[in-house]
Design an enzyme around this catalytic site. Structure first.
Site: not given
Length: 373
Positions: A139-140, A143, A190
């Site tokens: 997930h990060e 980003h 997100e």
């Protein structure tokens, strides 16, 4: 993580890799349209790096370096393996530094425009198992690949600016309107990063478990994925028009969507043709980003929102559909939507006899974002 004969690090189990993948492949339509437009702006990088210099980003880097533990082969090596694994799968050439910060609150973030830095808290590390943590790190990394720190940078800048122009008539109102729009973009980012986490972990159940733990703690034996997803459905469809307004008010100050909603959105995307095409190796490439059409991206975003309204079970969205469709008895529709519980103004109440008070008191959703990653 294992090492091949040529010395290159490769994933520790058989996962698909996506060479040259563009972040456009997994980005939510609203997030993608904003990013494509921003990337097309002349001088974009220079302007936002300047903005970043006005914020305490450099100070944060020094703070993490001096007062957190930097992940490496010598420290939190299992997290370092997951980080390299995630960057290998999403083909992110430069592995961003990652720190573990002492904080019992489960959380993770990616900061920095030029050189992204990933931070995870001890609360998150202790809460999640290996596959759940892999999805969070993915997930990060998602980003970082998308450049989502842009949103965070602009939000911080405008929030600071809003406090300085509060004395100007309507100045604060105008800026906070922009902040509200940016928060909506950020919430969609997100959802994009959740998708990146699934592409890295390639284990939908692990992603679901991680989201459930963020909502209910380390009590998986007391929780059930299907029941958790039913909560998202009940949240969307339940109540009347007053509840719809309360949902909006609860969501506005948050940077993250609600956890049940994130789980439902991720499950829906995992079942979509878009996800399957990526897994089959058919996805936009990074070297094609410069040719991405802004108008096509905004068209996709508008189509997504229109489709969301069309299929939403929310009472307010139902009213919007009725208005758009030219409802014959608009007054009656409005009355029935607002007082779905059966009560009427000045009446004795419906079958429940409760007068339809709806939700009252404070809502935990109205607090800031603390649901991690």
């Amino acid at each position: 993580m294992t090492e091949s004969p040529g010395g290159a690090h490769v994933p520790s189990r058989d996962r698909r890799r996506f060479p040259g993948i563009s972040s456009r492949s997994y980005e939510h339509p609203a997030d993608r349209s904003a990013l494509v437009a921003l990337r097309k702006l002349s001088g974009f990088d220079t302007v936002f790096k300047t903005l970043s210099g006005l914020l305490p980003e450099r100070s944060l880097r020094l703070l993490f370096l001096s007062d957190s533990v930097r992940v490496s082969d010598q420290q939190f090596s299992h997290l370092n393996d997951m980080l390299r694994d995630a960057c290998h799968i999403l083909d992110l050439e430069k592995v961003p530094p990652m720190y573990v910060n002492q904080d019992p609150q489960p959380n993770a973030m990616c900061i920095g425009l030029d050189e992204p830095v990933i931070v995870v808290t001890t609360g998150l590390v202790e809460l999640l198992d290996e596959e759940e943590m892999r999805a969070v790190i993915g997930h990060e990394v998602g980003h970082a690949l998308s450049g989502h720190a842009v949103y965070r940078t602009i939000l911080l800048f405008l929030t600071n600016l809003a406090t300085k122009v509060a004395w100007i008539p309507l100045g604060n109102v105008a800026i906070m309107g922009i902040v509200a729009a940016l928060r909506e973009w950020f919430r969609k980012s997100e959802l994009s990063a959740d998708r990146a986490g699934l592409l890295v972990g390639q284990d939908l159940q692990a992603s679901m478990r991680g989201l459930m733990k963020l909502a209910g703690g380390n009590h998986l034996h007391e929780m059930n994925v299907d029941a958790f997803l039913e909560q998202a459905d009940e949240y969307e469809a339940g109540g009347d028009l007053r509840d719809s307004v309360l949902k909006i008010l609860n969501l506005l100050p948050r940077s993250h969507p609600f956890t049940t909603v994130r789980a439902a959105e991720l499950k829906k995307w995992a079942a979509s043709r878009d996800y399957q095409r990526i897994m089959d190796g058919h996805y936009p490439r990074r070297d094609e980003d410069k040719d991405a059409s802004v108008s096509d991206s905004f068209r996709d975003s508008a189509a997504h929102y229109a489709d969301s309204v069309r299929h939403s079970k929310d009472p307010l969205m139902g009213l919007v559909r009725d208005i758009a469709g030219g409802a014959g008895d608009l007054g009656g529709k409005l009355r029935d939507t607002v007082f779905r519980s059966g009560s009427r103004p000045g009446g004795t109440g419906g079958a429940n006899g409760s007068g339809g008070t709806g939700n009252s008191g404070g809502s935990k959703g109205s607090t800031g974002d603390s649901d991690g990653s």
